[in-house]
Write an enzyme that holds these catalytic residues in place. Structure first.
Site, PDB file in Angstrom:
ATOM      1  N   ASP A  24      40.371  -4.472 -23.027  1.00 44.03           N
ATOM      2  CA  ASP A  24      40.256  -3.875 -24.362  1.00 44.03           C
ATOM      3  C   ASP A  24      41.285  -4.483 -25.318  1.00 44.03           C
ATOM      4  OD1 ASP A  24      39.155  -2.221 -26.262  1.00 44.03           O
ATOM      5  OD2 ASP A  24      40.315  -0.455 -25.679  1.00 44.03           O
ATOM      6  N   GLY A  25      40.937  -4.507 -26.592  1.00 45.94           N
ATOM      7  CA  GLY A  25      41.876  -4.956 -27.618  1.00 45.94           C
ATOM      8  C   GLY A  25      41.495  -6.267 -28.288  1.00 45.94           C
ATOM      9  N   TRP A  29      43.175  -7.759 -31.777  1.00 47.87           N
ATOM     10  CA  TRP A  29      43.828  -9.093 -31.702  1.00 47.87           C
ATOM     11  C   TRP A  29      43.325  -9.967 -32.852  1.00 47.87           C
ATOM     12  CZ3 TRP A  29      42.226 -14.149 -31.234  1.00 47.87           C
ATOM     13  CH2 TRP A  29      43.164 -15.073 -30.764  1.00 47.87           C
ATOM     14  N   HIS A  41      36.861 -11.776 -29.141  1.00 43.26           N
ATOM     15  CA  HIS A  41      36.067 -11.795 -27.902  1.00 43.26           C
ATOM     16  C   HIS A  41      36.114 -13.183 -27.261  1.00 43.26           C
ATOM     17  CE1 HIS A  41      34.860  -7.789 -28.787  1.00 43.26           C
ATOM     18  NE2 HIS A  41      34.046  -8.092 -29.791  1.00 43.26           N
ATOM     19  N   SER A  69      29.866  -1.855 -22.400  1.00 43.40           N
ATOM     20  CA  SER A  69      29.530  -0.522 -21.893  1.00 43.40           C
ATOM     21  C   SER A  69      28.184  -0.054 -22.457  1.00 43.40           C
ATOM     22  CB  SER A  69      30.620   0.485 -22.266  1.00 43.40           C
ATOM     23  OG  SER A  69      30.541   0.812 -23.642  1.00 43.40           O
ATOM     24  N   TRP A  73      26.429  -0.431 -27.430  1.00 43.93           N
ATOM     25  CA  TRP A  73      25.256  -0.677 -28.296  1.00 43.93           C
ATOM     26  C   TRP A  73      25.432   0.001 -29.646  1.00 43.93           C
ATOM     27  CZ3 TRP A  73      22.145  -4.364 -26.569  1.00 43.93           C
ATOM     28  CH2 TRP A  73      21.979  -4.541 -25.202  1.00 43.93           C
ATOM     29  N   ARG A  75      27.830  -0.305 -31.581  1.00 41.08           N
ATOM     30  CA  ARG A  75      28.569  -1.193 -32.507  1.00 41.08           C
ATOM     31  C   ARG A  75      27.605  -1.828 -33.501  1.00 41.08           C
ATOM     32  NH1 ARG A  75      33.767  -3.830 -29.556  1.00 41.08           N
ATOM     33  NH2 ARG A  75      34.426  -1.896 -28.589  1.00 41.08           N
ATOM     34  N   LEU A 135      36.363 -15.203  -3.835  1.00 47.56           N
ATOM     35  CA  LEU A 135      36.560 -14.015  -4.687  1.00 47.56           C
ATOM     36  C   LEU A 135      35.193 -13.494  -5.110  1.00 47.56           C
ATOM     37  CD1 LEU A 135      38.502 -12.264  -6.611  1.00 47.56           C
ATOM     38  CD2 LEU A 135      37.925 -13.936  -8.369  1.00 47.56           C
ATOM     39  N   ARG A 192      43.964  -1.135 -17.689  1.00 51.05           N
ATOM     40  CA  ARG A 192      43.357  -1.118 -19.012  1.00 51.05           C
ATOM     41  C   ARG A 192      44.348  -1.692 -20.004  1.00 51.05           C
ATOM     42  NH1 ARG A 192      39.240   2.781 -22.071  1.00 51.05           N
ATOM     43  NH2 ARG A 192      39.146   1.577 -23.997  1.00 51.05           N
ATOM     44  N   GLU A 211      44.813   3.315  -8.179  1.00 48.80           N
ATOM     45  CA  GLU A 211      46.065   3.385  -8.937  1.00 48.80           C
ATOM     46  C   GLU A 211      45.802   2.898 -10.364  1.00 48.80           C
ATOM     47  OE1 GLU A 211      48.965   4.601  -7.879  1.00 48.80           O
ATOM     48  OE2 GLU A 211      48.070   5.048  -5.927  1.00 48.80           O
TER      49      GLU A 211
HETATM   50  C1  IPE Z   1      35.565  -0.070 -23.178  1.00 54.49           C
HETATM   51  O1  IPE Z   1      36.149  -0.449 -24.385  1.00 54.49           O
HETATM   52  C2  IPE Z   1      34.436  -0.968 -22.848  1.00 54.49           C
HETATM   53  C3  IPE Z   1      34.778  -2.372 -22.606  1.00 54.49           C
HETATM   54  C4  IPE Z   1      35.967  -2.912 -22.545  1.00 54.49           C
HETATM   55  C5  IPE Z   1      33.653  -3.215 -22.365  1.00 54.49           C
HETATM   56  P1  IPE Z   1      35.798   0.279 -25.762  1.00 54.49           P
HETATM   57  O2  IPE Z   1      36.698  -0.323 -26.779  1.00 54.49           O
HETATM   58  O3  IPE Z   1      34.342   0.208 -26.031  1.00 54.49           O
HETATM   59  O4  IPE Z   1      36.198   1.788 -25.436  1.00 54.49           O
HETATM   60  P2  IPE Z   1      36.442   3.023 -26.423  1.00 54.49           P
HETATM   61  O5  IPE Z   1      35.223   3.133 -27.293  1.00 54.49           O
HETATM   62  O6  IPE Z   1      37.654   2.714 -27.235  1.00 54.49           O
HETATM   63  O7  IPE Z   1      36.647   4.188 -25.515  1.00 54.49           O
HETATM   64  C1  IPE Z   2      36.941  -4.933 -25.824  1.00 65.09           C
HETATM   65  O1  IPE Z   2      37.578  -5.180 -27.023  1.00 65.09           O
HETATM   66  C2  IPE Z   2      35.706  -5.783 -25.659  1.00 65.09           C
HETATM   67  C3  IPE Z   2      34.430  -5.052 -25.746  1.00 65.09           C
HETATM   68  C4  IPE Z   2      34.287  -3.775 -25.813  1.00 65.09           C
HETATM   69  C5  IPE Z   2      33.233  -5.870 -25.774  1.00 65.09           C
HETATM   70  P1  IPE Z   2      37.249  -4.315 -28.320  1.00 65.09           P
HETATM   71  O2  IPE Z   2      36.187  -5.029 -29.099  1.00 65.09           O
HETATM   72  O3  IPE Z   2      36.943  -2.919 -27.966  1.00 65.09           O
HETATM   73  O4  IPE Z   2      38.628  -4.402 -29.094  1.00 65.09           O
HETATM   74  P2  IPE Z   2      39.289  -3.256 -29.981  1.00 65.09           P
HETATM   75  O5  IPE Z   2      39.425  -2.041 -29.128  1.00 65.09           O
HETATM   76  O6  IPE Z   2      38.381  -3.041 -31.160  1.00 65.09           O
HETATM   77  O7  IPE Z   2      40.607  -3.836 -30.386  1.00 65.09           O
HETATM   78 MG    MG Z   3      38.098  -1.249 -27.782  1.00 62.32          MG
END
Ligand code: IPE
Ligand code: IPE
Ligand code: MG
Length: 254
Positions: A24-25, A29, A41, A69, A73, A75, A135, A192, A211
């Site tokens: 995430d993030g 970034w 991405h 996830s 969708w 988004r 792996l 995470r 963990e």
């Molecule tokens: C979780 O991240 C899903 C993925 C990393 C693919 P999100 O950024 O979609 O999660 P929420 O919406 O902040 O919980």
């Molecule tokens: C996680 O990064 C990647 C996916 C969910 C596809 P985000 O796109 O959720 O990044 P933030 O949370 O908006 O920074």
């Molecule tokens: Mg996110």
């Protein structure tokens, strides 16, 4: 017949056998750099490559990453479309290299909603790398923990309808065998990135005794030292699986 213990018997000081990551993030970034979200991405794909290499170097058996996830969708359509394109190009570009490194690729989630071309590439990547053993690299795409449990229960329901199973015969072991990742050890370490402390419908069943490790580092910034820090944190923990620490220290039969 007694049911086998579902819990993993990994002890502290150890290297995890299976690591699961919510990457995430990426969006934040990109925002920090005044770039479009897709640039985040794209940078995230490089982090995936790094972590895969590190897992191989550390002899970790399985790596599972959350790429998309069932909720993603929601988004903007443009971001979803670009993510699908990125998934396709990353697969096309990386599969050969992964194969050379002995990586077995698996994609879990409901792939029926993906463009046909992507579905075909996924099937090809899985077939091409199926015999590899260095792996197991699983990408969760259009995956949700609730979807996973639901599809497993649906399968059991069908077996009951066909008269092959009685409701009373449903056990944790049987349900687990119908879930995705059932051929892998349960995740030992969950990471995470990006600062949020939630599961966001990732592996709900499979994380029962995992963990947890949360870091503020944004996924594209998650480098070798970041992963090493997570492994170090894992190695320092005592996993008790319900027992007392005295029992664990005496190494009583697990
Ligand atoms: C979780 O991240 C899903 C993925 C990393 C693919 P999100 O950024 O979609 O999660 P929420 O919406 O902040 O919980
Ligand atoms: C996680 O990064 C990647 C996916 C969910 C596809 P985000 O796109 O959720 O990044 P933030 O949370 O908006 O920074
Ligand atoms: Mg996110």
């Amino acid at each position: 017949m007694p049911e086998p213990d579902l819990t993993n018997t990994q002890q502290s000081g150890a290297i995890p056998r299976h690591v699961a990551i919510i990457m995430d993030g990426n969006g934040r970034w990109a925002k920090q750099r005044r770039l479009p979200r897709i640039a985040g991405h794209r940078a995230g794909v490089k982090s995936v490559r790094r972590v895969v290499e590190q897992c191989i170097d550390c002899s970790i058996e399985a790596l599972t990453v959350f790429a998309f996830s069932t909720e993603n969708w929601r988004r903007p359509q443009k971001e979803v479309g670009l993510l699908m394109e990125l998934f396709l190009t990353a697969l096309e570009r990386e599969v050969k290299k992964l194969h050379q490194h002995g990586v077995r690729m698996c994609i879990v989630g409901d792939r029926s909603r993906f463009p046909l071309k992507l579905q075909n590439r996924i099937a090809e990547a899985e077939q091409y790398t199926a015999a590899n053993t260095a792996l197991t690299f699983t990408i969760a795409a259009n995956y949700g923990g609730r979807w996973d449990i639901t599809q497993a229960v649906r399968g059991l329901g069908r077996a009951i309808e066909r008269g092959e199973l009685k409701a009373g015969e449903i056990s944790e072991v049987l349900l687990q065998s119908r879930l995705t990742l059932s051929d892998l050890p349960e995740p030992d370490l969950f990471i995470r990135t990006g600062g949020e402390q939630r599961i966001s419908n990732f592996l709900l069943w499979q994380l029962a005794y995992t963990e947890f490790y949360f870091t503020d580092t944004l996924w594209p910034d998650f480098g070798k030292e970041s992963f090493a820090a997570a492994l170090e944190s894992f190695a320092s923990r005592q996993r008790r699986f319900g027992r007392t620490s005295e029992q664990v220290e005496r190494k009583e039969a697990l």
